[in-house]
Motif scaffolding. Structure first.
Motif, PDB file in Angstrom:
ATOM      1  N   VAL A 167       0.861  -1.184   0.000  1.00 31.90           N
ATOM      2  CA  VAL A 167       0.000   0.000   0.000  1.00 31.90           C
ATOM      3  C   VAL A 167       0.897   1.233   0.000  1.00 31.90           C
ATOM      4  CG1 VAL A 167      -1.818   1.269   1.192  1.00 31.90           C
ATOM      5  CG2 VAL A 167      -1.792  -1.234   1.288  1.00 31.90           C
ATOM      6  N   ASN A 168       0.760   2.065  -1.019  1.00 36.40           N
ATOM      7  CA  ASN A 168       1.582   3.267  -1.152  1.00 36.40           C
ATOM      8  C   ASN A 168       0.677   4.430  -1.590  1.00 36.40           C
ATOM      9  OD1 ASN A 168       3.704   5.087  -1.453  1.00 36.40           O
ATOM     10  ND2 ASN A 168       4.189   4.394  -3.520  1.00 36.40           N
ATOM     11  N   ILE A 169       0.386   5.319  -0.647  1.00 32.30           N
ATOM     12  CA  ILE A 169      -0.481   6.475  -0.925  1.00 32.30           C
ATOM     13  C   ILE A 169       0.269   7.741  -0.556  1.00 32.30           C
ATOM     14  CG2 ILE A 169      -2.697   7.591  -0.462  1.00 32.30           C
ATOM     15  CD1 ILE A 169      -3.781   4.871   0.416  1.00 32.30           C
ATOM     16  N   THR A 170       0.370   8.670  -1.503  1.00 32.66           N
ATOM     17  CA  THR A 170       1.049   9.943  -1.238  1.00 32.66           C
ATOM     18  C   THR A 170       0.173  11.094  -1.731  1.00 32.66           C
ATOM     19  OG1 THR A 170       2.219   9.873  -3.367  1.00 32.66           O
ATOM     20  CG2 THR A 170       3.336   8.896  -1.455  1.00 32.66           C
ATOM     21  N   ALA A 171       0.371  12.262  -1.118  1.00 28.65           N
ATOM     22  CA  ALA A 171      -0.404  13.449  -1.502  1.00 28.65           C
ATOM     23  C   ALA A 171       0.326  14.242  -2.568  1.00 28.65           C
ATOM     24  CB  ALA A 171      -0.646  14.315  -0.278  1.00 28.65           C
ATOM     25  N   LYS A 172      -0.417  15.022  -3.332  1.00 33.56           N
ATOM     26  CA  LYS A 172       0.182  15.922  -4.308  1.00 33.56           C
ATOM     27  C   LYS A 172       0.930  17.040  -3.589  1.00 33.56           C
ATOM     28  CE  LYS A 172      -3.181  15.228  -8.046  1.00 33.56           C
ATOM     29  NZ  LYS A 172      -4.232  15.865  -8.876  1.00 33.56           N
ATOM     30  N   ALA A 173       1.795  17.699  -4.333  1.00 37.96           N
ATOM     31  CA  ALA A 173       2.559  18.813  -3.759  1.00 37.96           C
ATOM     32  C   ALA A 173       1.598  19.834  -3.172  1.00 37.96           C
ATOM     33  CB  ALA A 173       3.423  19.458  -4.839  1.00 37.96           C
ATOM     34  N   GLY A 174       1.901  20.255  -1.935  1.00 41.29           N
ATOM     35  CA  GLY A 174       1.036  21.214  -1.262  1.00 41.29           C
ATOM     36  C   GLY A 174      -0.074  20.563  -0.471  1.00 41.29           C
ATOM     37  N   GLY A 175      -0.123  19.225  -0.511  1.00 41.99           N
ATOM     38  CA  GLY A 175      -1.198  18.528   0.193  1.00 41.99           C
ATOM     39  C   GLY A 175      -0.742  17.892   1.491  1.00 41.99           C
ATOM     40  N   GLU A 176       0.233  18.530   2.147  1.00 42.39           N
ATOM     41  CA  GLU A 176       0.768  17.986   3.396  1.00 42.39           C
ATOM     42  C   GLU A 176      -0.311  17.826   4.457  1.00 42.39           C
ATOM     43  OE1 GLU A 176       2.110  20.427   1.695  1.00 42.39           O
ATOM     44  OE2 GLU A 176       3.985  19.525   0.983  1.00 42.39           O
ATOM     45  N   SER A 177      -1.315  18.670   4.416  1.00 40.28           N
ATOM     46  CA  SER A 177      -2.387  18.600   5.419  1.00 40.28           C
ATOM     47  C   SER A 177      -3.181  17.305   5.305  1.00 40.28           C
ATOM     48  CB  SER A 177      -3.331  19.795   5.261  1.00 40.28           C
ATOM     49  OG  SER A 177      -3.910  19.797   3.961  1.00 40.28           O
ATOM     50  N   LEU A 178      -3.056  16.604   4.156  1.00 36.17           N
ATOM     51  CA  LEU A 178      -3.778  15.347   3.964  1.00 36.17           C
ATOM     52  C   LEU A 178      -3.135  14.168   4.685  1.00 36.17           C
ATOM     53  CD1 LEU A 178      -4.751  15.440   0.174  1.00 36.17           C
ATOM     54  CD2 LEU A 178      -6.302  15.482   2.113  1.00 36.17           C
ATOM     55  N   GLN A 179      -1.930  14.363   5.227  1.00 29.33           N
ATOM     56  CA  GLN A 179      -1.251  13.255   5.887  1.00 29.33           C
ATOM     57  C   GLN A 179      -2.091  12.664   7.013  1.00 29.33           C
ATOM     58  OE1 GLN A 179       1.486  11.616   4.998  1.00 29.33           O
ATOM     59  NE2 GLN A 179       1.551  12.939   3.202  1.00 29.33           N
TER      60      GLN A 179
END
Length: 400
Positions: A167-179
């Motif tokens: 499982v590998n899920i990452t946010a787009k640039a600027g989406g640090e708040s989604l962590q």
């Protein structure tokens, strides 16, 4: 003189038509008689196709010749991941005593697969035997097991070392708040999939010819039990003991096929008619061959309405929960699944020295996200759009 000229015209005409007739009369069959599509779903069947020794139904091939001496054979959705596989410059050999042409040879497809072929052709039918070696057979073909269910416990802290899921899920640039959203989703998915994969499958084999086989469970699969186990924090030894109590059985060949179609691009193609027949057989049910033919034809013609009708009729006999669920999907999602059934399920692949990861990527996962959202009456598509990567699949190691 005029009469002599007329006679010469007649003589030329007679010579022309006679020479044409002799050209075709010295052939076992005229080009037009064997230039056609042969299919294993057409009634009566005109194609007897075997793939590395296994009978393959619901497929078509096309043959074209200009002179009944050489021709081009086109395989339609036969090689996994290849919509059309043309094989040209096929030499026809006449067997007048038995009343057919034979042909054989070896071809490298556009996708890099090696296809050894051997066949018999008449205007009524074609017998075709294929032996295939996939382009990436040397790096992928192997027997695999899931990565071990392994954790390190330090007081109340439990750290996952490895497991069956990737499982590998990452946010787009600027989406640090989604962590704060991503981490719980990733952890929940990992916990459940680490349990469900070994619950259902013991091992998976990708053969050099593109076939996929597995040892699948014959024990009951209870989703509530799986979630309970995933959340119970069982030790590695407890989980191993639980899995060892389950029973597994080898799958038949010819139900699924694999191919690596490019850099990190992987496809799994399902033989839907064979799978439906196996489900019926396991349930002690008899399915009319015409219904299986209907499924094959609907897949080939990409006809969602006809496929839904055929599956609905079959499910009146089988009463299968998965088929019931598929029939309730909205038209767009069902059309996507139909495309996967016909052309193969698009996936990703990544290999390291010790691991092979095969996974759904974001694009492929979107239909499932829509399904889950509809069940929970929540729109997850807007959240998913903020993710850069979303890769969910299996973590395999070579079977020792």
């Amino acid at each position: 003189m005029r009469n002599l000229r007329k006679l010469s015209y007649v003589a030329c005409a007679v010579f022309f038509f006679t020479s044409c007739e002799e050209t075709y009369n010295d052939k076992l069959f005229w080009p037009g008689e064997i230039s056609q599509e042969y299919g294993s779903y057409i009634k009566p069947y005109t194609l007897d196709l075997t793939y590395s020794g296994e009978k393959l139904v619901g497929k078509t091939v096309s043959f074209k010749t200009e002179d009944s001496e050489t021709g081009t054979l086109t395989l339609n959705d036969v090689i996994p991941g290849e919509k059309e596989t043309p094989i040209s410059h096929i030499q026809l050999y006449e067997n007048e005593e038995k009343g057919y042409y034979t042909f054989s040879g070896t071809n490298i497809t556009m996708g890099g697969a090696t296809v050894k072929y051997e066949g018999i052709i008449t205007p009524q039918n074609m017998q075709l035997s294929l032996n295939v070696t996939m382009a990436y057979a040397n790096s992928i073909a192997n027997a695999y097991v899931f990565s071990a269910y392994s954790h390190t416990i330090d007081g109340e802290n439990i750290t996952r070392n490895s497991g069956a899921s990737y499982v590998n899920i990452t946010a787009k640039a600027g989406g640090e708040s989604l962590q704060s959203v991503i981490l719980p989703i990733q952890q929940m998915a990992t916990n459940i999939l680490d349990v469900i994969f070994p619950y259902v499958l013991k091992d998976i084999t990708f053969e050099k010819n593109g076939m996929v086989t597995a040892n699948y469970t014959t024990s009951p699969v209870d989703l509530n039990e799986i979630i309970e186990v995933a959340n119970s924090g069982k030790t590695d030894a407890e989980f191993k003991s639980l899995i060892n109590k389950r029973t597994y059985e080898s799958s038949p060949k010819g139900l699924a096929y694999w191919n690596q179609t490019g850099y990190k691009a992987f496809v799994v193609q399902l033989n839907i008619p064979a799978i439906v027949s196996l489900i019926a057989q396991n349930n002690g049910k008899q399915i009319d061959s015409q219904l299986i033919t209907g499924i094959s034809e609907a897949l080939l013609k990409s006809d969602p309405t006809r496929l839904k009708l055929a599956l609905s009729t079959i499910n009146m006999i089988l009463n299968n929960e998965i088929i019931t669920y598929i029939l309730q999907l909205d038209d767009d999602t069902f059309a996507t699944l139909l495309a996967w059934m016909k052309n193969g399920i698009p996936m990703g692949i990544n290999q390291t020295k010790e691991h092979t990861y095969i996974y759904f990527n974001k694009e492929t996962l979107m239909p499932f996200i829509s399904i889950i959202g509809s069940l929970l009456e929540t729109d997850f598509t807007e959240v998913a759009a903020l993710f850069d990567k979303m890769e969910i699949g299996i973590d395999l190691t070579t079977k020792k």
